[in-house]
Design a protein around this motif. Structure first.
Motif, PDB file in Angstrom:
ATOM      1  N   HIS B 116     -40.130 -32.797  78.956  1.00 50.35           N
ATOM      2  CA  HIS B 116     -38.619 -33.020  79.118  1.00 50.35           C
ATOM      3  C   HIS B 116     -38.397 -33.803  80.249  1.00 50.35           C
ATOM      4  O   HIS B 116     -38.488 -35.116  80.111  1.00 50.35           O
ATOM      5  CB  HIS B 116     -37.638 -31.994  78.864  1.00 50.35           C
ATOM      6  CG  HIS B 116     -37.261 -31.710  77.763  1.00 50.35           C
ATOM      7  ND1 HIS B 116     -37.778 -32.333  76.086  1.00 50.35           N
ATOM      8  CD2 HIS B 116     -36.310 -31.017  77.039  1.00 50.35           C
ATOM      9  CE1 HIS B 116     -37.647 -31.272  75.440  1.00 50.35           C
ATOM     10  NE2 HIS B 116     -36.466 -30.479  75.903  1.00 50.35           N
ATOM     11  N   VAL B 120     -37.649 -37.430  80.441  1.00 53.57           N
ATOM     12  CA  VAL B 120     -37.112 -38.240  80.458  1.00 53.57           C
ATOM     13  C   VAL B 120     -37.145 -39.358  81.921  1.00 53.57           C
ATOM     14  O   VAL B 120     -36.059 -40.450  81.757  1.00 53.57           O
ATOM     15  CB  VAL B 120     -35.887 -37.086  80.938  1.00 53.57           C
ATOM     16  CG1 VAL B 120     -34.820 -37.794  82.287  1.00 53.57           C
ATOM     17  CG2 VAL B 120     -34.868 -36.552  80.355  1.00 53.57           C
ATOM     18  N   PHE B 123     -38.826 -42.077  79.547  1.00 51.48           N
ATOM     19  CA  PHE B 123     -37.502 -43.130  79.459  1.00 51.48           C
ATOM     20  C   PHE B 123     -36.797 -44.082  79.971  1.00 51.48           C
ATOM     21  O   PHE B 123     -36.053 -45.419  80.276  1.00 51.48           O
ATOM     22  CB  PHE B 123     -36.239 -41.825  78.691  1.00 51.48           C
ATOM     23  CG  PHE B 123     -34.973 -42.371  78.158  1.00 51.48           C
ATOM     24  CD1 PHE B 123     -35.275 -43.924  76.956  1.00 51.48           C
ATOM     25  CD2 PHE B 123     -34.156 -41.645  79.322  1.00 51.48           C
ATOM     26  CE1 PHE B 123     -33.790 -43.777  77.156  1.00 51.48           C
ATOM     27  CE2 PHE B 123     -32.775 -42.131  78.094  1.00 51.48           C
ATOM     28  CZ  PHE B 123     -32.477 -43.291  77.702  1.00 51.48           C
ATOM     29  N   LEU B 124     -36.830 -43.306  81.211  1.00 47.31           N
ATOM     30  CA  LEU B 124     -35.705 -44.407  82.818  1.00 47.31           C
ATOM     31  C   LEU B 124     -36.179 -45.335  83.001  1.00 47.31           C
ATOM     32  O   LEU B 124     -36.326 -46.438  83.951  1.00 47.31           O
ATOM     33  CB  LEU B 124     -35.038 -43.099  83.891  1.00 47.31           C
ATOM     34  CG  LEU B 124     -34.257 -42.127  83.421  1.00 47.31           C
ATOM     35  CD1 LEU B 124     -34.064 -41.302  84.172  1.00 47.31           C
ATOM     36  CD2 LEU B 124     -33.555 -43.015  82.797  1.00 47.31           C
ATOM     37  N   CYS B 207     -27.754 -47.344  77.319  1.00 53.14           N
ATOM     38  CA  CYS B 207     -28.118 -46.209  76.419  1.00 53.14           C
ATOM     39  C   CYS B 207     -26.604 -46.396  75.383  1.00 53.14           C
ATOM     40  O   CYS B 207     -26.883 -45.816  74.560  1.00 53.14           O
ATOM     41  CB  CYS B 207     -27.697 -45.318  76.935  1.00 53.14           C
ATOM     42  SG  CYS B 207     -29.170 -45.273  78.085  1.00 53.14           S
ATOM     43  N   TYR B 262     -28.174 -42.073  74.665  1.00 47.97           N
ATOM     44  CA  TYR B 262     -27.780 -41.468  75.510  1.00 47.97           C
ATOM     45  C   TYR B 262     -27.903 -40.311  75.394  1.00 47.97           C
ATOM     46  O   TYR B 262     -27.557 -38.987  76.043  1.00 47.97           O
ATOM     47  CB  TYR B 262     -26.038 -42.078  76.018  1.00 47.97           C
ATOM     48  CG  TYR B 262     -25.956 -42.083  77.483  1.00 47.97           C
ATOM     49  CD1 TYR B 262     -26.130 -41.983  78.327  1.00 47.97           C
ATOM     50  CD2 TYR B 262     -24.514 -40.669  77.359  1.00 47.97           C
ATOM     51  CE1 TYR B 262     -25.875 -41.425  79.642  1.00 47.97           C
ATOM     52  CE2 TYR B 262     -24.059 -39.959  78.374  1.00 47.97           C
ATOM     53  CZ  TYR B 262     -24.461 -39.875  79.579  1.00 47.97           C
ATOM     54  OH  TYR B 262     -24.097 -39.711  80.885  1.00 47.97           O
ATOM     55  N   ARG B 264     -28.995 -37.963  73.165  1.00 52.92           N
ATOM     56  CA  ARG B 264     -30.522 -37.950  73.107  1.00 52.92           C
ATOM     57  C   ARG B 264     -30.969 -37.233  74.775  1.00 52.92           C
ATOM     58  O   ARG B 264     -31.488 -36.664  74.882  1.00 52.92           O
ATOM     59  CB  ARG B 264     -31.597 -39.028  72.210  1.00 52.92           C
ATOM     60  CG  ARG B 264     -31.704 -38.494  70.995  1.00 52.92           C
ATOM     61  CD  ARG B 264     -32.776 -39.709  70.433  1.00 52.92           C
ATOM     62  NE  ARG B 264     -32.091 -40.905  70.272  1.00 52.92           N
ATOM     63  CZ  ARG B 264     -32.326 -41.807  69.310  1.00 52.92           C
ATOM     64  NH1 ARG B 264     -31.326 -40.873  68.769  1.00 52.92           N
ATOM     65  NH2 ARG B 264     -32.303 -42.870  69.877  1.00 52.92           N
ATOM     66  N   TYR B 265     -30.778 -38.097  75.753  1.00 51.00           N
ATOM     67  CA  TYR B 265     -31.833 -38.327  77.104  1.00 51.00           C
ATOM     68  C   TYR B 265     -30.214 -36.943  77.340  1.00 51.00           C
ATOM     69  O   TYR B 265     -31.250 -36.098  78.172  1.00 51.00           O
ATOM     70  CB  TYR B 265     -30.995 -39.470  77.330  1.00 51.00           C
ATOM     71  CG  TYR B 265     -30.924 -39.284  79.185  1.00 51.00           C
ATOM     72  CD1 TYR B 265     -31.659 -39.298  79.995  1.00 51.00           C
ATOM     73  CD2 TYR B 265     -29.533 -39.373  79.538  1.00 51.00           C
ATOM     74  CE1 TYR B 265     -31.295 -38.559  81.305  1.00 51.00           C
ATOM     75  CE2 TYR B 265     -29.329 -39.277  80.427  1.00 51.00           C
ATOM     76  CZ  TYR B 265     -30.263 -39.013  82.258  1.00 51.00           C
ATOM     77  OH  TYR B 265     -30.003 -38.856  83.258  1.00 51.00           O
ATOM     78  N   ARG B 266     -29.012 -36.957  76.522  1.00 45.20           N
ATOM     79  CA  ARG B 266     -28.824 -35.581  77.488  1.00 45.20           C
ATOM     80  C   ARG B 266     -29.150 -34.614  77.250  1.00 45.20           C
ATOM     81  O   ARG B 266     -28.995 -33.493  77.993  1.00 45.20           O
ATOM     82  CB  ARG B 266     -26.883 -35.902  77.466  1.00 45.20           C
ATOM     83  CG  ARG B 266     -26.590 -37.158  78.166  1.00 45.20           C
ATOM     84  CD  ARG B 266     -25.740 -36.455  79.210  1.00 45.20           C
ATOM     85  NE  ARG B 266     -25.079 -35.603  80.017  1.00 45.20           N
ATOM     86  CZ  ARG B 266     -26.014 -35.843  80.836  1.00 45.20           C
ATOM     87  NH1 ARG B 266     -25.788 -36.445  81.515  1.00 45.20           N
ATOM     88  NH2 ARG B 266     -25.621 -34.416  82.028  1.00 45.20           N
ATOM     89  N   ARG B 268     -31.940 -34.094  76.436  1.00 47.42           N
ATOM     90  CA  ARG B 268     -33.071 -33.329  77.097  1.00 47.42           C
ATOM     91  C   ARG B 268     -32.388 -32.439  78.337  1.00 47.42           C
ATOM     92  O   ARG B 268     -32.841 -32.009  78.927  1.00 47.42           O
ATOM     93  CB  ARG B 268     -34.297 -34.215  77.218  1.00 47.42           C
ATOM     94  CG  ARG B 268     -34.309 -34.731  76.121  1.00 47.42           C
ATOM     95  CD  ARG B 268     -35.993 -35.091  75.927  1.00 47.42           C
ATOM     96  NE  ARG B 268     -36.080 -35.295  75.106  1.00 47.42           N
ATOM     97  CZ  ARG B 268     -36.088 -36.470  73.620  1.00 47.42           C
ATOM     98  NH1 ARG B 268     -35.555 -37.880  74.368  1.00 47.42           N
ATOM     99  NH2 ARG B 268     -36.282 -36.895  72.289  1.00 47.42           N
ATOM    100  N   SER B 363     -36.571 -42.745  73.313  1.00 45.33           N
ATOM    101  CA  SER B 363     -35.760 -41.594  73.498  1.00 45.33           C
ATOM    102  C   SER B 363     -36.219 -40.867  72.645  1.00 45.33           C
ATOM    103  O   SER B 363     -35.551 -39.553  72.692  1.00 45.33           O
ATOM    104  CB  SER B 363     -34.788 -42.499  73.074  1.00 45.33           C
ATOM    105  OG  SER B 363     -33.974 -42.661  72.145  1.00 45.33           O
ATOM    106  N   ASP B 365     -39.208 -39.932  72.095  1.00 42.42           N
ATOM    107  CA  ASP B 365     -40.295 -39.187  72.508  1.00 42.42           C
ATOM    108  C   ASP B 365     -41.047 -38.964  71.952  1.00 42.42           C
ATOM    109  O   ASP B 365     -41.027 -37.675  71.466  1.00 42.42           O
ATOM    110  CB  ASP B 365     -39.421 -38.143  73.129  1.00 42.42           C
ATOM    111  CG  ASP B 365     -40.566 -37.072  73.915  1.00 42.42           C
ATOM    112  OD1 ASP B 365     -41.135 -37.288  74.907  1.00 42.42           O
ATOM    113  OD2 ASP B 365     -40.240 -35.735  74.569  1.00 42.42           O
TER     114      ASP B 365
END
Ligand code: SF4
Ligand code: SF4
Lengths: 153, 373
Positions: B116, B120, B123-124, B207, B262, B264-266, B268, B363, B365
């Motif tokens: 993760h 992340v 992704f960023l 996002c 966003y 999906r990011y949170r 993770r 996102s 992944d």
């Protein structure tokens, strides 16, 4: 306020800027290797090997080739050929685990790049004359004989 | 002669993104049809990394196949090892010592955090949030996890650690103190990265509302893992179909609301915190005793078939094995989460801007080692 998030982000960047560097300058500085490091070399002990061929059968890539004499000599076979093509080896350690006579070990050497594939081929004599830097992989008692790497990161 | 004003003709044009592109996460190619800046069609093209793992596995023995699973999702090899081994153990009915179960859970959760962090971070990075910085920060934490792995099994990527019947070697001296220290430090780092990025206006603008995956579509496309939970579906195999000792561990399943990038990011970020909770519990309860049931080199699984799955960092990773009672599997089928999650990519991308393609892909992944196998 627009930009507050960016300021916060910059504060984190600033904090990271003041931290001790996490990286090392490799060829000059080196990180301590763990005891069990599976380096890219095999260590074979001719005096312990019985030529049973278990290691060759355990290997997923057919790296090892073993041949013994046809006749018994002092109640054991003479290992005439023990060869390994380290260019094919994936350093998985399955051969080390399979050897019933503790004749095979992984080494902690890792800087083994060569210019030609042939130079990665190890013959019987190469194994006998090789410098032996035993890895503690699968033989944890080897760990005890060496100073511990305790500080970690 | 009078010239007639011809109507302006517009054409869609084709853009090849990849296979060598820093943001396609390996050798993945998207053929985009664009109408100006808007994507009208996408054709994902993959197979550049195909190695024929499923076929190779049929030529190797049950014990040797563990090494092949390392090379699927190379960012979370421990989970792959575990999924395959669970399937073999189900097939052959092998009992695993209690200590081994705990060690397996520790390794699986550590590799979830590592994966993760990488997801992340990259992704960023895809978003161009701060050029390369977030990825490097994440790498610092990931490095500590890799050190723990290296200490235990001797390698940093292709671990080949989990064996049929247990694990290959016991935890080394100094592992538990190092892990405890990691567990103490890590929450602070996650919080720090959260404040760094959570209300960053640029991040939010890029996002929120991008790449929305509605829950019904996600379920129909068989999406799993954080991408599914980002859409608000509370489905995690660790609780839905517990394996190993997960039924005894307490943790929450974070879910998103809107199913956008966003969320999906949170999910993770939150899952990393939950993994730390699981790690804390399994370290606390770590029993002594044996770490391996010995399985001979010439292990033969009884004839039959078995399917075992687990919640890998990317989603549901399953192995379907058929045995004819010989030394090697008769059929070796991998249900790779990245591959199946990639199925929704086309739906997500059509209608969005070119700039959002990379973010949406990031996102999800995906990892090409697993997509192509
Ligand atoms: S380490 Fe693995 S690949 Fe290398 S010789 Fe031994 S069994 Fe074969
Ligand atoms: S398994 Fe051990 S004893 Fe047998 S041939 Fe290989 S190295 Fe020699």
């Amino acid at each position: 306020m627009i930009g507050a998030g960016i300021v916060k982000g910059m504060a984190v960047t600033l904090r990271h800027l003041l931290r001790r560097p996490f990286t090392v300058q490799y060829p000059e500085e080196r990180l301590p290797l763990p005891e069990r490091f599976r380096g890219n070399e095999l260590i074979w002990l001719v005096e312990k090997c019985t030529g049973c061929n278990t290691c060759a059968k355990a290997c997923p890539h057919g790296v090892i080739q073993v041949e013994t004499s046809a006749k018994l000599d002092e109640n054991r076979y003479f290992v005439e050929k023990f060869e390994a093509d380290m260019g094919l080896c994936i350093f998985c350690g399955l051969c080390v685990e399979a050897c019933p006579f503790e004749a095979l070990y992984l080494s902690r050497e890792f800087e083994k790049a060569t210019y030609r594939h042939e130079d990665m081929f190890r013959r019987r004599d190469d194994f006998i004359n090789a410098q032996k830097n035993f890895s503690g992989y699968f033989y944890p008692y080897l760990d005890k004989e060496r100073p511990k790497r305790l500080e970690g990161w | 002669m009078k010239e007639e004003a011809a109507p302006i003709k517009t054409e869609t044009f084709m853009v090849n993104m990849g296979p060598q592109h820093p943001s396609t996460h390996g050798v993945f190619r998207m053929r985009l049809s664009l109408d100006g800046e808007v994507v009208v069609d996408v054709e994902p093209i993959f197979g550049y990394l195909h190695r024929g793992v499923e076929k190779l596995a049929e030529g190797r023995t049950w014990v040797q196949d563990v090494t092949l699973t390392d090379r699927l999702d190379y960012l979370a090899s421990m989970s792959n090892n575990l999924a395959y081994v669970l399937a073999v153990e189900k097939l052959a009915g092998i009992a695993v010592p209690e200590r081994a179960e705990h060690i397996r859970v520790i390794m699986a959760e550590l590799s979830r955090i590592a994966s993760h962090l990488m997801a992340v971070g990259s992704f960023l990075n895809d978003m161009g949030a701060a050029t390369f910085t977030p990825l490097i920060y994440m790498f610092q934490e990931r490095e500590k996890i890799l050190d723990l792995f290296e200490m235990t099994c001797g390698q940093r990527m292709t671990f080949n650690y989990i064996r049929i019947g247990g694990v290959s070697c016991d935890l080394p001296e100094g592992f538990i103190p190092a892990l405890t220290r990691f567990l103490g430090e890590m929450p602070r780092f996650i919080d720090e990265y959260d404040t760094y990025l959570e209300d960053n206006e640029i991040l939010l603008a890029r996002c929120v509302g991008v790449g929305v995956l509605p829950p019904d579509k996600a379920i129909n496309a068989s999406v799993s893992g954080p991408s599914l939970r980002g859409s608000g579906v509370r489905w995690d195999l660790r609780q839905a179909d517990p394996y190993s000792i997960y039924d005894r561990l307490k943790f929450d399943i974070p879910t998103g609301k809107n199913g956008d990038v966003y969320d999906r990011y949170r999910v993770r970020m939150e899952e990393m915190r939950q993994s730390l909770r699981i790690l804390g519990q399994s370290v606390r309860d770590l029993p002594g005793g044996d770490y391996r049931t010995k399985v001979p080199v010439t292990f033969r699984a009884p004839a039959g078939e078995a399917y075992a799955h687990l919640e890998s960092p990317k989603g549901e990773l399953g192995f379907y094995l058929v045995s004819d009672g010989s030394l090697s599997p008769y059929r070796f089928k991998i249900r790779a989460p990245s591959f199946i999650n990639l199925g929704v990519l086309r739906d997500l991308l059509i209608g969005c801007k070119v700039a959002d393609c990379v973010v949406t892909l990031g996102s999800l992944d995906i990892i090409m080692g697993e997509v192509d196998r």
